[in-house]
Design a protein around this motif. Structure first.
Motif, PDB file in Angstrom:
ATOM      1  N   THR A   1       0.815  -1.217   0.000  1.00 35.04           N
ATOM      2  CA  THR A   1       0.000   0.000   0.000  1.00 35.04           C
ATOM      3  C   THR A   1       0.845   1.262   0.000  1.00 35.04           C
ATOM      4  OG1 THR A   1      -0.063   0.122   2.412  1.00 35.04           O
ATOM      5  CG2 THR A   1      -1.814  -1.140   1.339  1.00 35.04           C
ATOM      6  N   GLY A   2       2.151   1.128   0.231  1.00 39.78           N
ATOM      7  CA  GLY A   2       3.004   2.303   0.249  1.00 39.78           C
ATOM      8  C   GLY A   2       3.003   3.073   1.569  1.00 39.78           C
ATOM      9  N   ARG A   3       2.264   2.575   2.546  1.00 35.84           N
ATOM     10  CA  ARG A   3       2.168   3.266   3.829  1.00 35.84           C
ATOM     11  C   ARG A   3       3.335   2.936   4.763  1.00 35.84           C
ATOM     12  NH1 ARG A   3      -2.991   6.308   4.399  1.00 35.84           N
ATOM     13  NH2 ARG A   3      -3.424   6.249   2.151  1.00 35.84           N
ATOM     14  N   THR A   4       3.469   3.774   5.794  1.00 30.96           N
ATOM     15  CA  THR A   4       4.366   3.459   6.891  1.00 30.96           C
ATOM     16  C   THR A   4       3.795   2.244   7.627  1.00 30.96           C
ATOM     17  OG1 THR A   4       4.983   5.765   7.147  1.00 30.96           O
ATOM     18  CG2 THR A   4       5.302   4.347   9.074  1.00 30.96           C
ATOM     19  N   ILE A   5       4.665   1.309   7.986  1.00 32.80           N
ATOM     20  CA  ILE A   5       4.219   0.091   8.662  1.00 32.80           C
ATOM     21  C   ILE A   5       4.731   0.102  10.093  1.00 32.80           C
ATOM     22  CG2 ILE A   5       4.313  -2.429   8.619  1.00 32.80           C
ATOM     23  CD1 ILE A   5       4.928  -2.287   5.638  1.00 32.80           C
ATOM     24  N   VAL A   6       3.854  -0.207  11.035  1.00 37.15           N
ATOM     25  CA  VAL A   6       4.263  -0.364  12.431  1.00 37.15           C
ATOM     26  C   VAL A   6       3.814  -1.743  12.878  1.00 37.15           C
ATOM     27  CG1 VAL A   6       4.200   0.622  14.748  1.00 37.15           C
ATOM     28  CG2 VAL A   6       3.835   2.105  12.774  1.00 37.15           C
ATOM     29  N   LEU A   7       4.723  -2.513  13.465  1.00 36.52           N
ATOM     30  CA  LEU A   7       4.321  -3.835  13.948  1.00 36.52           C
ATOM     31  C   LEU A   7       5.033  -4.173  15.240  1.00 36.52           C
ATOM     32  CD1 LEU A   7       5.999  -6.792  12.046  1.00 36.52           C
ATOM     33  CD2 LEU A   7       6.606  -4.434  11.530  1.00 36.52           C
ATOM     34  N   GLY A   8       4.557  -5.229  15.893  1.00 34.67           N
ATOM     35  CA  GLY A   8       5.201  -5.721  17.101  1.00 34.67           C
ATOM     36  C   GLY A   8       5.848  -7.065  16.808  1.00 34.67           C
ATOM     37  N   GLY A   9       5.714  -8.038  17.689  1.00 32.76           N
ATOM     38  CA  GLY A   9       6.326  -9.342  17.483  1.00 32.76           C
ATOM     39  C   GLY A   9       5.552 -10.176  16.482  1.00 32.76           C
ATOM     40  N   LEU A  10       6.135 -11.327  16.109  1.00 32.63           N
ATOM     41  CA  LEU A  10       5.492 -12.173  15.119  1.00 32.63           C
ATOM     42  C   LEU A  10       5.302 -13.614  15.601  1.00 32.63           C
ATOM     43  CD1 LEU A  10       7.248 -11.109  11.777  1.00 32.63           C
ATOM     44  CD2 LEU A  10       4.995 -10.432  12.588  1.00 32.63           C
ATOM     45  N   GLN A  11       6.253 -14.125  16.360  1.00 28.43           N
ATOM     46  CA  GLN A  11       6.248 -15.565  16.625  1.00 28.43           C
ATOM     47  C   GLN A  11       6.954 -15.870  17.941  1.00 28.43           C
ATOM     48  OE1 GLN A  11       8.383 -18.606  14.052  1.00 28.43           O
ATOM     49  NE2 GLN A  11       6.517 -18.293  12.900  1.00 28.43           N
ATOM     50  N   PRO A  12       6.472 -16.873  18.686  1.00 34.32           N
ATOM     51  CA  PRO A  12       7.180 -17.256  19.912  1.00 34.32           C
ATOM     52  C   PRO A  12       8.611 -17.662  19.599  1.00 34.32           C
ATOM     53  CG  PRO A  12       5.135 -18.499  19.683  1.00 34.32           C
ATOM     54  CD  PRO A  12       5.323 -17.737  18.412  1.00 34.32           C
ATOM     55  N   GLY A  13       9.482 -17.484  20.551  1.00 34.96           N
ATOM     56  CA  GLY A  13      10.846 -17.980  20.406  1.00 34.96           C
ATOM     57  C   GLY A  13      11.795 -17.016  19.746  1.00 34.96           C
ATOM     58  N   GLN A  14      11.312 -15.820  19.402  1.00 34.81           N
ATOM     59  CA  GLN A  14      12.240 -14.872  18.794  1.00 34.81           C
ATOM     60  C   GLN A  14      12.015 -13.475  19.388  1.00 34.81           C
ATOM     61  OE1 GLN A  14       9.645 -14.096  14.686  1.00 34.81           O
ATOM     62  NE2 GLN A  14      11.300 -15.550  14.688  1.00 34.81           N
ATOM     63  N   SER A  15      13.073 -12.731  19.521  1.00 35.53           N
ATOM     64  CA  SER A  15      13.005 -11.365  20.033  1.00 35.53           C
ATOM     65  C   SER A  15      12.424 -10.439  18.976  1.00 35.53           C
ATOM     66  CB  SER A  15      14.416 -10.901  20.365  1.00 35.53           C
ATOM     67  OG  SER A  15      15.184 -10.853  19.178  1.00 35.53           O
ATOM     68  N   THR A  16      12.003  -9.235  19.378  1.00 37.42           N
ATOM     69  CA  THR A  16      11.563  -8.270  18.363  1.00 37.42           C
ATOM     70  C   THR A  16      12.767  -7.772  17.564  1.00 37.42           C
ATOM     71  OG1 THR A  16      11.398  -6.674  20.187  1.00 37.42           O
ATOM     72  CG2 THR A  16       9.335  -7.509  19.274  1.00 37.42           C
ATOM     73  N   ALA A  17      13.990  -7.957  18.075  1.00 41.85           N
ATOM     74  CA  ALA A  17      15.164  -7.647  17.261  1.00 41.85           C
ATOM     75  C   ALA A  17      15.233  -8.609  16.070  1.00 41.85           C
ATOM     76  CB  ALA A  17      16.439  -7.749  18.091  1.00 41.85           C
ATOM     77  N   ALA A  18      14.916  -9.884  16.317  1.00 36.77           N
ATOM     78  CA  ALA A  18      14.892 -10.848  15.219  1.00 36.77           C
ATOM     79  C   ALA A  18      13.775 -10.486  14.241  1.00 36.77           C
ATOM     80  CB  ALA A  18      14.694 -12.267  15.757  1.00 36.77           C
ATOM     81  N   VAL A  19      12.633 -10.050  14.763  1.00 31.61           N
ATOM     82  CA  VAL A  19      11.546  -9.607  13.893  1.00 31.61           C
ATOM     83  C   VAL A  19      12.032  -8.474  12.999  1.00 31.61           C
ATOM     84  CG1 VAL A  19       9.298  -8.463  13.844  1.00 31.61           C
ATOM     85  CG2 VAL A  19       9.729 -10.300  15.485  1.00 31.61           C
ATOM     86  N   ALA A  20      12.750  -7.523  13.598  1.00 30.26           N
ATOM     87  CA  ALA A  20      13.266  -6.394  12.822  1.00 30.26           C
ATOM     88  C   ALA A  20      14.156  -6.895  11.690  1.00 30.26           C
ATOM     89  CB  ALA A  20      14.038  -5.449  13.726  1.00 30.26           C
ATOM     90  N   ALA A  21      15.033  -7.845  11.996  1.00 33.18           N
ATOM     91  CA  ALA A  21      15.945  -8.363  10.985  1.00 33.18           C
ATOM     92  C   ALA A  21      15.188  -9.090   9.881  1.00 33.18           C
ATOM     93  CB  ALA A  21      16.962  -9.301  11.637  1.00 33.18           C
ATOM     94  N   ILE A  22      14.224  -9.922  10.265  1.00 33.98           N
ATOM     95  CA  ILE A  22      13.454 -10.687   9.278  1.00 33.98           C
ATOM     96  C   ILE A  22      12.662  -9.760   8.371  1.00 33.98           C
ATOM     97  CG2 ILE A  22      11.494 -12.266   9.028  1.00 33.98           C
ATOM     98  CD1 ILE A  22      12.532 -13.581  11.688  1.00 33.98           C
ATOM     99  N   VAL A  23      11.978  -8.787   8.978  1.00 34.28           N
ATOM    100  CA  VAL A  23      11.147  -7.882   8.187  1.00 34.28           C
ATOM    101  C   VAL A  23      12.019  -7.042   7.248  1.00 34.28           C
ATOM    102  CG1 VAL A  23       9.636  -5.860   8.323  1.00 34.28           C
ATOM    103  CG2 VAL A  23       9.233  -7.838   9.800  1.00 34.28           C
ATOM    104  N   ALA A  24      13.165  -6.573   7.761  1.00 31.39           N
ATOM    105  CA  ALA A  24      14.074  -5.812   6.898  1.00 31.39           C
ATOM    106  C   ALA A  24      14.487  -6.677   5.708  1.00 31.39           C
ATOM    107  CB  ALA A  24      15.303  -5.361   7.685  1.00 31.39           C
TER     108      ALA A  24
END
Lengths: 249, 249, 249, 249, 249, 249
Positions: free
Chosen positions: D130-153
């Motif tokens: 959609t071209g919008r700014t995206i804001v999210l939190g965690g995704l899955q048990p067993g991983q930090s939100t730092a890992a989420v940041a890396a995966i999403v990037a």
């Protein structure tokens, strides 16, 4: 009363293998009901079908119901055309009406029905996973609800479709034209295209469109076309004592 | 063999109806628990409710639980206001907290709970299709979780709502102001708006908002308001021996 | 700075604006249209509204449309009652019809409309993220589509609701009873409950139910109630030259 | 006319690229913010980040924000443990809190944010469409939100992660123990596991868990760890003048 | 009482337990099957696993199956790399192939399987709510299907993972290099990283990646690694008479 | 390079109306590509199509791509049959492979593509709402991806389908049998069933199945069948200088 029906239901489900109905059983049956039969102008028929479906379910059958759009669909489609929408959009509106009729029937059947109304094949598979009775309408532009019935039966491995419509069966000639047209008791799927060129139904799609026919043939799904204006005819259709049986293979 | 396992399974599920609790049964009961009761600061109460709900479920009741937002919701709502978000956004944040509390309770109840937490009426219907215990929080801005309880009860045909909050029931006058305020054993839904103008609850929505009242009236859903700080009070509320009974019709 | 970028963005979208309407602009407007106006029996009105909405959209307004159920909803609801379904189920059927009307109007508007029709508040937020015109029907049992309009406006930060119905506005007395009833040009939201006790609409929910009123008050959302049988009245309602303006705060 | 409006619209959106910030641009930047920073107890910081993110977005950057759970997550996790839930369930509760914080920030940023908060990688891809700014939190048990940041990037092809936490960067030794610990300006990803064995964060997951490290290495994603208690530090982190830069490859 | 009903319920489903396998039972078992075993080139093995899974299910076990991507995944990943897609995109393609293999196996198992194939942890929870056998593939970029197996086991409270691959177990040294490598009967999770540095598998992810290891350790999930080219080895793995047992805690 | 491509994109979209390709424009074009062309064994062709699609999109065309299953689908279908799955299940597996091919192509095209891959007609409508290029595979058992192409074109109001396959067009007789078979430059849709009885394609569904033909006829959708083994042939197909043009009405 709710709780007693519920416990009976549970009890019965257990019975089946022990007390069959005297009808051959094959796990599941798909009941296709024309939108000319299930619609809000006919509350008694809706209530009657709800009872029949609960009854059949209690007799060991797993039932899936596909409902058509009927006169309300035709209102939306007619408006759609008069304002210049395309065919797919007209179909989508008709599909939504068929889902509305499906919801009406589903609520009438009650607690043992899967909700919400499935909107795609994967939804149907998900619904099937719960063990509930499934009621749905159309799925996709360009296909009749008869085709939907055939596809859903195939996906779920159901070999028998009861097709409730407002004619007594398939005739050798168009009965509205030829006084001596004869209702066929059995017809092979291969002969259908020729016979159905009469196109019994007024609404866009014929009784069984080419997609429906090709699927019942390739997966050998038997179809019984019968007059379903009286919900109790379903019992006779199950026994094979009314309508026309389409031999698929 | 598969089919025999299946029938036995069904048979057992049905057993409860044979061994009732000595409590009138009507298919289902909806338990509405204030967020002041179910929240992460009170692990013992969460565990206690989990046990009580499992126990009631085993007594033939189908249980649906609606949980409120409580103090954590108030933190988010207060932040929301101080940064200038609108009322609907504040409500949405509160709803998410109520879902979080619902998830906490659902995990505590264990395997027989439907997951994920339903986020809309159609999700509730889908959850109901599985036969599991349902736990949910709020649904939509502009309505209290009491209204959610009323709507969900109505959708599922549940006629009894147990409303666990932190007051002993509904009083004829605000008990915090009048020393001689008297707890009512029964009150009619029609009298509620007058009585509730006292607004017992601190958080945005009163005990029963107009939407909740109109729904319990139109569908004749009985509500028992009781002090639920002790999870075992639910048994008494089921029997009608604590709190205030709201006569809906 | 954010707000200026924002307004530029809006401005540009609006370049077309080169031909503004001479109307104050405020980001977004919510158009609530009664199901008595938008339904398949009135193709010319559907087409007319589609044109007006495209036109307004091209004039810098972001438009959200909420459509009611109308006579087709009443058919389904009437059937629903006659077969004994509960109130929530009747409402759900009515909601589906309002979504059907929304789909009809959405297809008529064409490419700039978000599809599929949003079915919940989160869907509305997702639709808003695309920048498209949004058309929806009802959301939840127990609330009128007027309440839906108020909730959606609040969620999206829209401050102006144009309410197209089949009466010319709000009267000081029921115009069907009192020949000398006078249409009000302005009425405060606080006075509404008294005035509306006349309940102008036949279908279940009054013109503005208590939920709708409480939301427009808490978020100061202006509502203009006007006769929308002629789609072009929308322009006048935007200017404030027809109907009754409800002063929310 | 439609097409002209469309082209103008597109043209403007592109303007920013003409007025860069004097900062090197690479399409997108991912901002990871600790839940210790973004939570309802710190409304000023939430408002500050909202402004900074709007500002950066207006400077041609496509921004994706990943928010952690923080103290509210810890409350739920602590309750979860005390009632005996398993680790995955504790994680799920923490993830829901991080989504709640994400929603709070998203509402604060305003109209240009994608909603609802994405709950999985496919949701993130849909949001990106959609071209919008995206804001999210965690995704899955067993991983930090730092890992989420890396995966999403990685999924979105973003090569730069700004990691706002409550320490000034990565030290050669644990600064809470060793008075002479020295903040590193640059550290290679290969050295991280050794350095991070100090585990700066109290909450379950360390600053960068092995999953996060392996992803930034394999896709060469640069991470700047910096003290983000002041939202304006983001500008400095973008320029590389604060914190510790993790050289991934 | 709840827990007794529960155990009865389990007992019945478990009738099998009267005919136990001579194996300790704990509610559920997770079977992880390498994509080298389940893929369309090996129809006999697919059919064999379907039978074994149906058999085990009938023996009181609730079974969850996680399937890998195998050679078809490698084709897509290899193409993905050669056209320059990023690692996350390569992973996503591999995940889709693992879901395809999962669908193939699910259809082979038949009616008692949940469909559609779950695509995230919440989908897995929803599937679990139906009581059906669950078959899934990968979930997220950056993690092996072994990690998926560990996460799903943890979420569902399953304590035993049977890991079918194409090696006989874990060796003290790389058996392809050292003729005298010795298969270990038991190995502690703590020793795994050292032993697994041999990386038995060719495809991107090692036998048990760090994420998988950290989860089986934190939730004490036992893993039996065994040669699963013959589906009947699953029985032996259940008994613990083949492969290597990883002691998690 | 990303950022420049992006800004160009924005720029170009604006251009179209100014610098047409010398080709008549009608809003959108649907490109149907056989799975024999787009699959992981042919990375160069995948990359080539990605470039061509980006190029066409930059030339004012809104592009929708439907990809078939090809040889990988055939592997899964062949396995499906050999283990006795039904036709619908075989089709579902083939559909998943076509979605996998669609994902591969979508990733290759890059940022301007809608993700995730649409799985139903409503998903397609949602994708269309974002303005992105859409890539999809199959939708439903019982229909070819050619039928999917026709349905999707109809739903979105697209009047031109470019059908890339591995034959040079439609012949008056089967060219593999008759040395003197002549490629037709134009053929009317009415003649197709007769001509196509030769069934050029090996995989289950013929080049244009009856459903596809009936839809292109009823909505007058032009189809150009051409040899698409070289991605650049798409330009010629757009101009009408290769293949066979099917005149729909």
């Amino acid at each position: 009363m709710y709780s007693s029906r519920k416990s009976q239901f549970r009890f019965i489900i257990a019975l089946p293998t022990i007390l069959p109905l005297g009808i051959s059983m094959g796990g599941g049956v798909l009941l296709k009901i024309s939108g000319k039969i299930i619609n809000p102008d006919k509350p008694d028929i809706v209530r009657g079908y709800a009872e029949v479906i609960r009854e059949i379910t209690s007799k060991a059958y797993r039932v899936v119901v596909v409902v058509g759009g009927g006169p309300y669909a035709r209102s939306y489609i007619s408006c759609s055309r008069s304002i210049g929408l395309n065919q797919a959009q007209s179909d989508m509106l008709g599909i939504e009406v068929s889902r509305l009729n499906a919801l009406l029937l589903a609520y009438a059947i009650g607690d043992d029905v899967y909700l919400p109304i499935p909107r795609g094949v994967e939804d149907v598979e998900r619904a099937w996973s719960t063990g509930r009775t499934i009621v749905l309408g159309g799925l996709q532009p360009g296909q009749s609800t008869a085709a939907v019935a055939a596809i859903v039966a195939e996906v779920l491995g159901i070999r028998k479709v009861l097709y409730a419509t407002d004619v007594d069966g398939i005739y050798d000639r168009d009965p509205r034209v030829y006084g001596d047209a004869r209702k066929l008791n059995v017809v092979s799927a291969d002969e259908l295209p020729r016979v159905l060129s009469q196109r019994f139904e007024a609404g866009g799609y014929e009784l069984l469109d080419p997609l429906a026919i090709s699927i019942i043939k390739r997966s050998c799904i038997e179809v019984v076309v019968f007059n379903g204006m009286n919900p109790h005819s379903v019992y006779k259709a199950l026994e094979g004592s009314v309508g026309t049986r389409v031999k698929p293979c």
